[in-house]
Design a protein around this motif. Structure first.
Motif, short mmCIF file in Angstrom:
data_model
loop_
_atom_site.label_atom_id
_atom_site.label_comp_id
_atom_site.label_asym_id
_atom_site.label_seq_id
_atom_site.Cartn_x
_atom_site.Cartn_y
_atom_site.Cartn_z
N ASP A 23 0.78 -1.12 -0.05
CA ASP A 23 -0.29 0.14 0.18
C ASP A 23 1.09 0.95 -0.14
O ASP A 23 0.28 2.12 -0.97
CB ASP A 23 -0.65 -0.26 1.25
CG ASP A 23 -2.07 -0.98 1.41
OD1 ASP A 23 -2.17 -1.20 0.20
OD2 ASP A 23 -2.66 -1.64 2.15
N MET A 44 -4.01 -2.51 -7.61
CA MET A 44 -3.93 -2.57 -5.71
C MET A 44 -5.42 -3.91 -6.01
O MET A 44 -5.51 -3.49 -5.34
CB MET A 44 -5.84 -1.24 -5.36
CG MET A 44 -4.65 -0.19 -5.34
SD MET A 44 -4.18 -0.21 -4.27
CE MET A 44 -4.77 0.34 -2.78
N PRO A 47 -12.26 -3.58 -5.82
CA PRO A 47 -12.33 -2.90 -4.43
C PRO A 47 -13.03 -3.87 -3.63
O PRO A 47 -13.91 -4.99 -3.64
CB PRO A 47 -13.13 -2.08 -4.89
CG PRO A 47 -13.88 -2.32 -6.15
CD PRO A 47 -12.45 -2.89 -7.40
N TRP A 60 -14.23 3.58 -4.68
CA TRP A 60 -13.92 2.31 -4.31
C TRP A 60 -13.31 2.33 -3.55
O TRP A 60 -12.52 3.08 -2.77
CB TRP A 60 -12.84 1.91 -5.53
CG TRP A 60 -13.55 1.77 -6.96
CD1 TRP A 60 -14.54 1.99 -7.24
CD2 TRP A 60 -12.16 1.41 -8.05
NE1 TRP A 60 -14.69 1.36 -8.87
CE2 TRP A 60 -13.58 1.10 -9.13
CE3 TRP A 60 -11.20 0.87 -8.24
CZ2 TRP A 60 -12.68 0.84 -10.20
CZ3 TRP A 60 -11.01 0.70 -9.53
CH2 TRP A 60 -11.38 0.54 -10.17
N TYR A 62 -10.91 0.11 -0.05
CA TYR A 62 -9.78 -0.90 0.19
C TYR A 62 -9.30 -0.60 1.02
O TYR A 62 -8.59 0.25 1.76
CB TYR A 62 -8.58 0.10 -0.82
CG TYR A 62 -8.79 -0.32 -2.72
CD1 TYR A 62 -9.17 -1.72 -2.48
CD2 TYR A 62 -9.59 0.43 -3.01
CE1 TYR A 62 -9.25 -1.98 -4.02
CE2 TYR A 62 -9.49 0.34 -4.55
CZ TYR A 62 -8.84 -0.94 -5.30
OH TYR A 62 -9.42 -1.41 -6.22
N ARG A 64 -8.84 -2.03 5.27
CA ARG A 64 -7.63 -2.81 5.15
C ARG A 64 -7.58 -3.61 7.05
O ARG A 64 -6.68 -4.21 7.48
CB ARG A 64 -6.35 -2.52 4.84
CG ARG A 64 -5.67 -1.06 3.70
CD ARG A 64 -6.30 -2.78 2.75
NE ARG A 64 -5.74 -2.28 1.01
CZ ARG A 64 -5.59 -2.77 0.71
NH1 ARG A 64 -6.45 -3.54 0.81
NH2 ARG A 64 -5.00 -2.39 -0.83
N CYS A 71 -8.19 2.43 5.74
CA CYS A 71 -9.06 2.55 4.45
C CYS A 71 -8.61 3.38 3.69
O CYS A 71 -9.31 4.56 3.82
CB CYS A 71 -10.52 2.77 5.18
SG CYS A 71 -11.44 1.79 4.38
#
Length: 164
Positions: A23, A44, A47, A60, A62, A64, A71
């Protein structure tokens, strides 16, 4: 051929440990106004969730969670180019969580929680996010308490799990 359980477990643990490093590299490469939706997907992956905005554009998500403390919300313009990139788990967004917000509203602001637990005796459902705290050695959590009767936010809280 089936791999031994310890290899599968070790691979999963290693992947989880390396995800924040990926990331870090990926976020530096994303440029608002330049990076395309296809490039985000290539960097990535898919999503975790797609939020549709009133103007027909998409954001989108993502998240974590539960092990990570980030996030990422990546919003695209009509041209499918990144128009906004945000790490959603931040003090400004925690302050936006107010009494009466719905679960959908909270998910839209903070992303998917790391855990959800219902306490019938308290008439609460608590969503919890692992967040960055003031001491990096401690595990810090932000929690949103929903009333199970009407489903809306009734309060927020934090907890710190100290190590050692």
């Amino acid at each position: 051929m089936k791999l031994p359980a310890w290899i599968t477990t070790a691979t999963a643990a290693l992947s989880a440990a390396l995800l924040p490093a990926c990331d870090y590299v990926n976020m530096k490469e994303i440029k608002v106004g330049l990076t395309t939706q296809a490039e985000i997907r290539a960097r990535m992956g898919e999503p975790g969730f797609v939020h549709w905005n009133d103007d027909g554009t998409a954001t989108w998500e993502y998240a974590r969670q539960p092990n990570g403390s980030h996030c990422y919300m990546i919003t695209f313009g009509q041209d499918q180019i990144v128009s906004k990139l945000e790490q959603a788990l931040n003090e400004q967004n925690y302050a936006r969580i107010r009494d009466g917000l719905s679960k959908d509203d909270v998910r839209r602001i903070l992303g998917a929680p790391g855990s959800k637990v219902v306490f019938d005796n308290l008439r609460e459902e608590i969503w919890e996010w692992r967040i960055e705290g003031s001491n990096p050695l401690d595990e810090t959590y932000f929690m949103v308490h929903f009333d199970t009767g009407h489903g809306a936010v009734k309060k927020t809280s934090r907890r710190v799990a100290t190590k050692g």
